[in-house]
Design a protein around this motif. Structure first.
Motif, PDB file in Angstrom:
ATOM      1  N   GLY A 193       0.816  -1.218   0.090  1.00 35.42           N
ATOM      2  CA  GLY A 193      -0.008  -0.135  -0.011  1.00 35.42           C
ATOM      3  C   GLY A 193       0.856   1.137   0.096  1.00 35.42           C
ATOM      4  O   GLY A 193       1.999   1.519   0.361  1.00 35.42           O
ATOM      5  N   THR A 194       0.125   2.264  -0.490  1.00 34.28           N
ATOM      6  CA  THR A 194       0.912   3.669  -0.491  1.00 34.28           C
ATOM      7  C   THR A 194       0.589   4.209   1.010  1.00 34.28           C
ATOM      8  O   THR A 194      -0.293   3.924   1.451  1.00 34.28           O
ATOM      9  CB  THR A 194       0.252   4.673  -1.414  1.00 34.28           C
ATOM     10  N   GLU A 195       1.351   5.199   1.173  1.00 31.24           N
ATOM     11  CA  GLU A 195       1.083   6.150   2.307  1.00 31.24           C
ATOM     12  C   GLU A 195       1.777   7.344   1.903  1.00 31.24           C
ATOM     13  O   GLU A 195       2.787   7.809   1.340  1.00 31.24           O
ATOM     14  CB  GLU A 195       1.993   5.675   3.594  1.00 31.24           C
ATOM     15  N   THR A 196       0.994   8.551   2.508  1.00 27.48           N
ATOM     16  CA  THR A 196       1.454  10.007   2.088  1.00 27.48           C
ATOM     17  C   THR A 196       1.680  10.716   3.423  1.00 27.48           C
ATOM     18  O   THR A 196       0.493  10.829   4.062  1.00 27.48           O
ATOM     19  CB  THR A 196       0.409  10.619   1.114  1.00 27.48           C
ATOM     20  N   GLU A 231       2.416  25.610  10.536  1.00 27.12           N
ATOM     21  CA  GLU A 231       1.809  26.556   9.944  1.00 27.12           C
ATOM     22  C   GLU A 231       1.034  26.065   8.458  1.00 27.12           C
ATOM     23  O   GLU A 231       0.035  26.841   8.002  1.00 27.12           O
ATOM     24  CB  GLU A 231       2.579  27.779   9.459  1.00 27.12           C
ATOM     25  N   TYR A 232       1.721  25.118   7.857  1.00 22.14           N
ATOM     26  CA  TYR A 232       1.316  24.939   6.596  1.00 22.14           C
ATOM     27  C   TYR A 232       0.652  23.312   6.438  1.00 22.14           C
ATOM     28  O   TYR A 232       0.236  22.703   5.738  1.00 22.14           O
ATOM     29  CB  TYR A 232       2.469  24.568   5.873  1.00 22.14           C
ATOM     30  N   ILE A 233       0.063  22.758   7.827  1.00 24.65           N
ATOM     31  CA  ILE A 233      -0.426  21.745   7.831  1.00 24.65           C
ATOM     32  C   ILE A 233      -1.649  21.540   7.113  1.00 24.65           C
ATOM     33  O   ILE A 233      -2.061  20.474   6.683  1.00 24.65           O
ATOM     34  CB  ILE A 233      -0.644  21.266   9.551  1.00 24.65           C
ATOM     35  N   GLU A 234      -2.760  22.260   7.162  1.00 23.16           N
ATOM     36  CA  GLU A 234      -3.782  22.259   6.370  1.00 23.16           C
ATOM     37  C   GLU A 234      -3.583  21.997   5.112  1.00 23.16           C
ATOM     38  O   GLU A 234      -4.253  21.084   4.563  1.00 23.16           O
ATOM     39  CB  GLU A 234      -4.583  23.521   6.868  1.00 23.16           C
ATOM     40  N   ASN A 235      -2.690  22.977   4.364  1.00 24.80           N
ATOM     41  CA  ASN A 235      -2.474  22.865   2.853  1.00 24.80           C
ATOM     42  C   ASN A 235      -1.868  21.474   2.720  1.00 24.80           C
ATOM     43  O   ASN A 235      -2.052  20.652   1.750  1.00 24.80           O
ATOM     44  CB  ASN A 235      -1.790  24.031   2.426  1.00 24.80           C
ATOM     45  N   SER A 236      -0.821  21.034   3.491  1.00 26.94           N
ATOM     46  CA  SER A 236      -0.338  19.987   3.457  1.00 26.94           C
ATOM     47  C   SER A 236      -1.247  18.550   3.418  1.00 26.94           C
ATOM     48  O   SER A 236      -1.016  17.729   2.779  1.00 26.94           O
ATOM     49  CB  SER A 236       0.757  19.570   4.441  1.00 26.94           C
ATOM     50  N   ILE A 237      -2.092  18.628   4.571  1.00 31.40           N
ATOM     51  CA  ILE A 237      -2.998  17.508   4.526  1.00 31.40           C
ATOM     52  C   ILE A 237      -3.945  17.617   3.282  1.00 31.40           C
ATOM     53  O   ILE A 237      -4.397  16.494   2.749  1.00 31.40           O
ATOM     54  CB  ILE A 237      -3.955  17.603   5.726  1.00 31.40           C
ATOM     55  N   ALA A 238      -4.238  18.840   2.650  1.00 37.37           N
ATOM     56  CA  ALA A 238      -5.273  18.690   1.729  1.00 37.37           C
ATOM     57  C   ALA A 238      -4.452  17.958   0.479  1.00 37.37           C
ATOM     58  O   ALA A 238      -4.986  17.499  -0.370  1.00 37.37           O
ATOM     59  CB  ALA A 238      -5.385  20.149   1.078  1.00 37.37           C
ATOM     60  N   ALA A 260      -1.858  15.844   0.246  1.00 38.20           N
ATOM     61  CA  ALA A 260      -1.697  14.430   0.727  1.00 38.20           C
ATOM     62  C   ALA A 260      -2.800  13.753   0.403  1.00 38.20           C
ATOM     63  O   ALA A 260      -2.863  12.598  -0.259  1.00 38.20           O
ATOM     64  CB  ALA A 260      -1.170  14.350   2.027  1.00 38.20           C
ATOM     65  N   SER A 261      -4.217  14.334   0.747  1.00 40.61           N
ATOM     66  CA  SER A 261      -5.386  13.789   0.649  1.00 40.61           C
ATOM     67  C   SER A 261      -5.772  13.412  -0.897  1.00 40.61           C
ATOM     68  O   SER A 261      -6.175  12.444  -1.277  1.00 40.61           O
ATOM     69  CB  SER A 261      -6.663  14.325   1.165  1.00 40.61           C
ATOM     70  N   LYS A 262      -5.371  14.632  -1.463  1.00 42.97           N
ATOM     71  CA  LYS A 262      -5.583  14.503  -3.121  1.00 42.97           C
ATOM     72  C   LYS A 262      -4.632  13.197  -3.767  1.00 42.97           C
ATOM     73  O   LYS A 262      -5.268  12.802  -4.602  1.00 42.97           O
ATOM     74  CB  LYS A 262      -5.346  15.816  -3.772  1.00 42.97           C
ATOM     75  N   VAL A 263      -3.339  13.166  -3.156  1.00 40.22           N
ATOM     76  CA  VAL A 263      -2.373  12.093  -3.732  1.00 40.22           C
ATOM     77  C   VAL A 263      -3.092  10.967  -3.633  1.00 40.22           C
ATOM     78  O   VAL A 263      -3.184   9.767  -4.113  1.00 40.22           O
ATOM     79  CB  VAL A 263      -0.938  12.410  -2.971  1.00 40.22           C
ATOM     80  N   GLU A 264      -3.577  10.657  -2.227  1.00 44.19           N
ATOM     81  CA  GLU A 264      -4.123   9.092  -1.616  1.00 44.19           C
ATOM     82  C   GLU A 264      -5.297   8.936  -2.648  1.00 44.19           C
ATOM     83  O   GLU A 264      -5.771   7.854  -2.884  1.00 44.19           O
ATOM     84  CB  GLU A 264      -4.341   9.169  -0.344  1.00 44.19           C
ATOM     85  N   ASN A 265      -6.248  10.060  -2.813  1.00 45.60           N
ATOM     86  CA  ASN A 265      -7.328   9.747  -3.430  1.00 45.60           C
ATOM     87  C   ASN A 265      -7.223   9.262  -5.036  1.00 45.60           C
ATOM     88  O   ASN A 265      -7.861   8.627  -5.537  1.00 45.60           O
ATOM     89  CB  ASN A 265      -8.326  11.142  -3.534  1.00 45.60           C
ATOM     90  N   ALA A 301       0.582  13.467 -10.450  1.00 49.65           N
ATOM     91  CA  ALA A 301       0.492  14.717 -11.068  1.00 49.65           C
ATOM     92  C   ALA A 301      -1.060  15.239 -11.207  1.00 49.65           C
ATOM     93  O   ALA A 301      -1.223  16.308 -11.059  1.00 49.65           O
ATOM     94  CB  ALA A 301       0.827  14.577 -12.635  1.00 49.65           C
ATOM     95  N   THR A 302      -1.846  14.404 -11.428  1.00 46.43           N
ATOM     96  CA  THR A 302      -3.419  14.713 -11.060  1.00 46.43           C
ATOM     97  C   THR A 302      -3.692  15.509  -9.921  1.00 46.43           C
ATOM     98  O   THR A 302      -4.403  16.190  -9.938  1.00 46.43           O
ATOM     99  CB  THR A 302      -4.179  13.420 -11.443  1.00 46.43           C
ATOM    100  N   ALA A 303      -2.939  14.766  -8.929  1.00 44.56           N
ATOM    101  CA  ALA A 303      -3.524  15.224  -7.561  1.00 44.56           C
ATOM    102  C   ALA A 303      -2.648  16.675  -7.176  1.00 44.56           C
ATOM    103  O   ALA A 303      -3.551  17.635  -6.682  1.00 44.56           O
ATOM    104  CB  ALA A 303      -2.800  14.417  -6.573  1.00 44.56           C
TER     105      ALA A 303
END
Length: 380
Positions: A117-120, A172-179, A181-186, A246-248
């Protein structure tokens, strides 16, 4: 002034203006730093002849090739060949170009060959044993660097938790980082039949620690797993993974920075008019709307417009007493999806909030920014 001198002066002014305008256009591009994990003397994980540094570089180059086709995107790399790069230098490469996002690409490995499995990952502390083990494996590369004990003074690569001593509690960047990362996993879920999407996690990675922008570390799958390893090493598998990443990234850019990508225009009719809306999550001082514009928006809209300063965001709850916030009083806290956001100031006067922002930044909150609310609800 003679006529010739006047003409010469006008020409010089025009050249300077054109230069400034061109530079502004270049700087408006969405800047991405792609980091191929390991390299040179650092092979990364090696299983059955499969070498992590080679797979990471191959995928990074494929991701970069896709993104470079977009006119509004600028891509730079920490490495494009098989060379060794210090972990701090990788982050500095992104910092020097003022990248909008930093994406580090790796392969996972485990003695349990069935692990898959992947992990981001996003930067942060965790008590999860498996996440700490992955971070420990990636961080131990610092021991290959010259004078690493002085360079990373206070940090023990065998104990990732010691990084907390080098890090400010708020991320400071956790919100955007999670956003992101979520797109990558999706995106990985679209190829889930071949590689299982493992989800977004948090761990203390040194390569992410120094990057001053939203940043993620992608584990594309387990090179130690026979089936997954074969896919990771194949050109077809690398292409699929690169397309997902790239899509993410393009999806993240579209949501947070607007989009005018060719890849999205292909599906539109030739006669259909298209518009581009550019929305930035954190606007720099020089780009903030003028006071008159803000006042007009306030007058022309229903409901009261107010402003606050978002100081920081983090996964840990911090008591809002002044001693925890460099003497700032009346700190407000919000809890959203297990993320704590800290705010300072509350006024309907835009000039006043700008003055408060300068004061906040002088105290060390360099990434603090103004948010706008309408009837108490946050708006863009």
């Amino acid at each position: 002034m003679h006529l010739f001198s006047k003409i010469k002066f006008v020409i010089v002014i025009l050249i300077c203006f054109q230069s400034t305008f061109s530079e502004g256009q270049t700087n408006s591009k969405f800047k991405i730093t792609l980091d191929a994990g390991h390299g040179g003397k650092d092979f990364g994980a090696v299983y059955n002849g499969r070498i992590e540094k080679n797979v990471a570089l191959a995928v990074v180059l494929k991701v970069g090739k896709i993104l470079e086709n977009q006119s509004s995107i600028s891509v730079n790399y920490t490495r494009k060949t098989d060379v060794f790069i210090d972990l701090i230098e990788r982050a500095n490469i992104a910092n020097r170009v003022d990248a909008n996002i930093f994406v580090s690409i790796h392969c996972n490995a485990n003695k349990n060959l069935a692990a898959d499995g992947t992990e981001t990952y996003v930067m942060g502390m965790t008590k999860n044993a498996s996440s700490l083990a992955v971070a420990k494996a990636e961080n131990e590369v610092v021991t290959m660097e010259k004078d690493y004990k002085q360079k990373y003074k206070g940090f023990d690569p065998k104990s990732p938790e010691t990084m907390i001593g080098l890090t400010v509690l708020q991320e400071e960047y956790i919100e955007n980082s999670i956003a992101l990362a979520s797109k990558v996993e999706n995106a990985f879920e679209t190829i889930g039949k071949k590689i299982r999407a493992g989800g977004v996690k948090q761990a203390p990675y040194m390569v992410l620690h120094k990057a001053a922008m939203p940043r993620i570390l992608i584990e594309m799958g387990f090179i130690s797993n026979p089936n997954e390893g074969t896919k990771l090493e194949s050109d077809e598998g690398q292409t699929e993974i690169a397309q997902a990443i790239a899509t993410a990234i393009l999806s993240y850019k579209k949501e947070y920075f607007g989009s005018n990508e060719i890849i999205e225009e292909k599906h539109k009719n030739k006669d259909e008019k298209t518009t581009t809306e550019v929305i930035k999550p954190e606007i720099k001082n020089s780009e903030k709307p003028k006071t008159n514009q803000v006042e007009n928006e306030k007058k022309n809209s229903e409901g009261e417009i107010t402003y606050k300063i978002q100081l920081s965001t983090g996964t840990k709850k911090i008591a809002t007493k002044p001693s925890n916030f460099k003497g700032l009083k009346d700190i407000e806290i919000e809890n959203e999806n297990k993320l704590y956001k800290y705010f300072y100031g509350n006024t309907s006067n835009y000039e006043e909030i700008k003055t408060l922002l300068k004061d906040v930044k002088s105290k060390g909150y360099s990434t603090a920014f103004i948010i706008t609310l309408k009837d108490g609800k946050r708006i863009k």
